[in-house]
Scaffold this motif. Structure first.
Motif, mmCIF file in Angstrom:
data_model
loop_
_atom_site.group_PDB
_atom_site.id
_atom_site.type_symbol
_atom_site.label_atom_id
_atom_site.label_comp_id
_atom_site.label_asym_id
_atom_site.label_seq_id
_atom_site.Cartn_x
_atom_site.Cartn_y
_atom_site.Cartn_z
ATOM 1 N N THR B 21 0.833 -1.207 0.000
ATOM 2 C CA THR B 21 0.000 0.000 0.000
ATOM 3 C C THR B 21 0.866 1.254 0.000
ATOM 4 O O THR B 21 0.579 2.206 -0.737
ATOM 5 C CB THR B 21 -0.925 0.055 1.226
ATOM 6 O OG1 THR B 21 -0.120 -0.121 2.383
ATOM 7 C CG2 THR B 21 -1.974 -1.007 1.181
ATOM 8 N N VAL B 22 1.918 1.224 0.813
ATOM 9 C CA VAL B 22 2.801 2.387 0.824
ATOM 10 C C VAL B 22 3.428 2.559 -0.557
ATOM 11 O O VAL B 22 3.497 3.662 -1.104
ATOM 12 C CB VAL B 22 3.897 2.229 1.906
ATOM 13 C CG1 VAL B 22 4.869 3.400 1.832
ATOM 14 C CG2 VAL B 22 3.291 2.124 3.276
ATOM 15 N N GLY B 23 3.844 1.423 -1.145
ATOM 16 C CA GLY B 23 4.464 1.460 -2.466
ATOM 17 C C GLY B 23 3.540 2.047 -3.517
ATOM 18 O O GLY B 23 3.980 2.823 -4.372
ATOM 19 N N THR B 24 2.254 1.694 -3.449
ATOM 20 C CA THR B 24 1.302 2.226 -4.412
ATOM 21 C C THR B 24 1.242 3.742 -4.328
ATOM 22 O O THR B 24 1.295 4.443 -5.345
ATOM 23 C CB THR B 24 -0.098 1.646 -4.141
ATOM 24 O OG1 THR B 24 0.025 0.252 -3.938
ATOM 25 C CG2 THR B 24 -1.030 1.912 -5.297
ATOM 26 N N THR B 25 1.147 4.230 -3.090
ATOM 27 C CA THR B 25 1.086 5.685 -2.902
ATOM 28 C C THR B 25 2.330 6.344 -3.481
ATOM 29 O O THR B 25 2.238 7.318 -4.250
ATOM 30 C CB THR B 25 0.991 6.021 -1.398
ATOM 31 O OG1 THR B 25 0.045 5.153 -0.815
ATOM 32 C CG2 THR B 25 0.606 7.454 -1.194
ATOM 33 N N VAL B 26 3.496 5.792 -3.115
ATOM 34 C CA VAL B 26 4.744 6.376 -3.627
ATOM 35 C C VAL B 26 4.760 6.311 -5.155
ATOM 36 O O VAL B 26 5.127 7.278 -5.837
ATOM 37 C CB VAL B 26 5.962 5.621 -3.032
ATOM 38 C CG1 VAL B 26 7.253 6.100 -3.681
ATOM 39 C CG2 VAL B 26 6.015 5.822 -1.535
ATOM 40 N N ILE B 29 2.661 9.065 -6.692
ATOM 41 C CA ILE B 29 3.328 10.366 -6.622
ATOM 42 C C ILE B 29 4.438 10.442 -7.665
ATOM 43 O O ILE B 29 4.584 11.453 -8.367
ATOM 44 C CB ILE B 29 3.897 10.606 -5.199
ATOM 45 C CG1 ILE B 29 2.756 10.615 -4.189
ATOM 46 C CG2 ILE B 29 4.667 11.914 -5.135
ATOM 47 C CD1 ILE B 29 3.213 10.652 -2.743
ATOM 48 N N LEU B 30 5.206 9.347 -7.789
ATOM 49 C CA LEU B 30 6.314 9.347 -8.750
ATOM 50 C C LEU B 30 5.802 9.524 -10.176
ATOM 51 O O LEU B 30 6.346 10.324 -10.960
ATOM 52 C CB LEU B 30 7.115 8.045 -8.628
ATOM 53 C CG LEU B 30 8.053 7.982 -7.427
ATOM 54 C CD1 LEU B 30 8.830 6.669 -7.414
ATOM 55 C CD2 LEU B 30 9.020 9.171 -7.441
ATOM 56 N N VAL B 31 4.745 8.796 -10.539
ATOM 57 C CA VAL B 31 4.191 8.918 -11.895
ATOM 58 C C VAL B 31 3.716 10.345 -12.148
ATOM 59 O O VAL B 31 4.027 10.958 -13.171
ATOM 60 C CB VAL B 31 3.033 7.919 -12.094
ATOM 61 C CG1 VAL B 31 2.285 8.222 -13.397
ATOM 62 C CG2 VAL B 31 3.569 6.501 -12.123
ATOM 63 N N LEU B 32 2.970 10.884 -11.176
ATOM 64 C CA LEU B 32 2.474 12.260 -11.317
ATOM 65 C C LEU B 32 3.635 13.224 -11.557
ATOM 66 O O LEU B 32 3.581 14.072 -12.465
ATOM 67 C CB LEU B 32 1.707 12.681 -10.064
ATOM 68 C CG LEU B 32 0.246 12.239 -9.956
ATOM 69 C CD1 LEU B 32 -0.327 12.680 -8.622
ATOM 70 C CD2 LEU B 32 -0.578 12.816 -11.096
ATOM 71 N N LEU B 33 4.687 13.057 -10.724
ATOM 72 C CA LEU B 33 5.832 13.963 -10.852
ATOM 73 C C LEU B 33 6.536 13.777 -12.191
ATOM 74 O O LEU B 33 6.751 14.740 -12.931
ATOM 75 C CB LEU B 33 6.821 13.709 -9.715
ATOM 76 C CG LEU B 33 6.508 14.393 -8.383
ATOM 77 C CD1 LEU B 33 7.510 13.962 -7.327
ATOM 78 C CD2 LEU B 33 6.539 15.908 -8.566
ATOM 79 N N SER B 34 6.855 12.526 -12.528
ATOM 80 C CA SER B 34 7.673 12.295 -13.714
ATOM 81 C C SER B 34 6.918 12.687 -14.984
ATOM 82 O O SER B 34 7.519 13.129 -15.954
ATOM 83 C CB SER B 34 8.128 10.835 -13.766
ATOM 84 O OG SER B 34 7.010 10.010 -13.980
#
Lengths: 254, 293
Positions: B21-26, B29-34
């Motif tokens: 679950t933590v990984g999904t959240t991260v 965020i990473l996809v949004l940023l990149s």
């Protein structure tokens, strides 16, 4: 003790919680400006009796009561009685100190605030007078804006007494007011009770026999819903009429 | 002593679930940023945040997020005006007035409101509420933020009620007794003792409801229109961030184009908004817990 005016009269008071008969035919007259202790083992009905006097039992779902209780010759269970007004005359201090999570000042003026009193100079005066009477003024006079929860347990209980005094009741009910406190704080509250009886009529529920004999003028012993014995405190403790009273106050049962 | 193999497998499985679950959240965020970094290479952040037009799909492209933000905030504001007073009043009633039996029956029923699919709310807004409102407000367009906001407010009432009722119910009984014994009525006790004592919990419930309203998509996509417009007029069509993302991702915009990348920029804006609100509520809740421990 000279003959004092009887302030509270209870005649043939019966209380039921559902099918449970918790007070049986209680007859009890309490004189003005005295301290009356209610003693007896847990579940004997003493707290129920205390809470009859400011109608706090009204909130219990299957509470039923018959008989007559008068204060100043007025039946407090009459339909015309406004509970809010009754409770201005009959204040209450609880077992566990329960100040509101507000400032010390706001705690003391609560009873006046809910009655719409707004005049600052008057409120200031009441706060000082009530805290003085509750022997708390010197300790908190510089921190009236501080949250009441930051006070010690004993100070909180004296604040609760000040809160009750602020509306100038006639009667103060105390439900084991020192059972949650350390011995020094308890002693302070007992001293206070002694002071207050000059101007107030106090009824105190206690499990502590020494406390009952120290602070009270009259003592009532309840057992299983019956008022077993009611007399001057000295008489009741030195020379009890009933064997059951003697056994209870000497600690053989209860 | 070594733990039995079975224990270790179970432990590993539990740990794995938590990491997932933590990984999904991260990951999100990473996809949004990149994906939004390439967008911000072509459109400056200053333009993005200050331009007052949002027309990435037109020939003259403008990339100001403000109209979408204003649309989002407008609908959210209307829904909060509906939901907060009603939600808190219901909570006060349930916690201070209702009998235990009534409370036990009504609270779950209210929570059913939260289980209605939001697309149903969207249709309700478009087909029922808007025509009704048009009878009162003649100039109201078929798509508008008023009706969407009202219906969204109804949707988030259970959220406000449930959380603030929990907070009020948790106020110690001894405080109510103290207030009654001072001669206060139920109403006075509710407003002078219970609500102030439960205040942080109530604030948290409102913030979470706001975050939910900002992120809500279906109702606004159906009933509020798709016209980005920097306005606070509730009677005209607008577009929210979420509705814009739906519009672009369901349309025929080629992947990888600048137009397509706008949804990541919009998405990260939305994420920043809801994330800060959630953090705020977390912060308030922690302070609240300290106070009562």
């Amino acid at each position: 003790m000279k003959n004092k005016k009887i302030l509270i009269r209870s005649e043939q008071v019966n209380v039921y919680y559902g099918d449970n008969h918790v007070l049986k035919n209680v007859h009890l007259d309490i004189p003005e400006h005295t301290v009356t202790a209610l003693i007896g083992p847990s579940g004997c009905g003493k707290s129920t009796y205390l809470r009859l006097l400011n109608r706090m039992n009204d909130y219990i779902l299957d509470f039923k009561m018959d008989g007559v209780i008068t204060i100043d010759n007025k039946n407090i269970y009459d339909k015309s009685v406004e509970v809010e007004e009754l409770r201005k005359e009959v204040g209450m201090v609880f077992q566990k100190p329960n100040p509101f999570p507000k400032s010390i000042y706001d705690n003391v003026i609560y009873g006046l605030a809910i009655r719409g009193v707004k005049k600052k100079s008057y409120l200031d005066e009441v706060v000082e007078r009530s805290l003085q009477q509750a022997a708390l003024w010197d300790e908190v006079k510089d921190s009236l804006k501080k949250n009441a929860l930051s006070l010690s347990g004993g100070q909180q209980q004296r604040l609760c007494i000040a809160r009750t005094l602020a509306v100038e009741p006639k009667i103060i009910l105390m439900d084991e007011p020192t059972s949650a406190l350390d011995p020094i704080s308890s002693a302070k509250i007992e001293e206070l009770i002694f002071e207050l009886k000059q101007n107030y009529t106090i009824i105190i529920v206690t499990h502590n026999m020494q406390q009952a004999s120290r602070v009270s003028d009259f003592t009532a012993f309840f057992y299983l819903g019956d008022l077993v014995e009611y007399n001057k405190t000295d008489t009741l403790f030195m020379n009890p009429e009933h064997d059951r009273t003697r056994r209870y106050i000497t600690g053989r049962f209860g | 002593m070594a733990k039995p193999v079975k224990e270790r497998i179970i432990e590993l499985f539990l740990k794995g679930s938590a990491i997932l679950t933590v990984g999904t959240t991260v990951g999100i965020i990473l996809v949004l940023l990149s994906e939004s970094i390439p967008f911000f290479r072509e459109v400056s952040i200053v333009e993005f945040l200050t331009d007052t037009e949002w027309t990435p799909l037109f020939t003259t492209k403008r990339f100001g997020i403000l109209p979408l933000i204003s649309g989002t905030l407008l609908v959210t504001f209307i829904s909060v005006i509906v939901a907060v007073p009603l939600g808190i009043i219901i909570a006060i009633f349930l916690s201070e007035y209702a009998s235990p039996k009534f409370r036990k029956t009504v609270k779950p029923m209210l929570e059913i409101l939260a289980a209605v699919p939001t697309v149903v709310y969207g249709f309700f807004a478009l087909m029922t509420v808007t025509p009704l409102l048009q009878m009162i407000i003649p100039g109201l367009s078929g798509f508008n933020s008023l009706s969407a906001g009202i219906v969204m407010g109804i949707m988030i009432i259970p959220l406000v009620t449930s959380l603030s009722e929990d907070a009020m119910y948790a106020v110690p009984k001894s405080l109510r007794e103290a207030s009654f014994a001072m001669g206060a009525s139920r109403l006075q006790t509710a407003f002078k003792v219970v609500v102030p004592a439960a205040f942080s919990g109530i604030v948290v419930s409102v913030i979470l409801a706001v975050a939910r309203a900002i992120g809500e998509t279906m109702i606004v996509a159906i009933a509020a229109g798709q016209q980005p417009r920097l306005t606070f007029d509730p009677t005209v069509p607008i577009e929210t961030i979420t509705a814009y993302i739906v519009q672009v991702s369901s349309g025929d915009i080629p992947h990888g184009s600048l137009e397509y990348k706008t949804i990541y920029a919009a998405g990260i804006t939305l994420f920043v908004l809801t994330f800060s609100l959630n953090s705020l509520s977390f912060f308030i809740r922690r302070k609240f817990q300290e106070k009562y421990q």
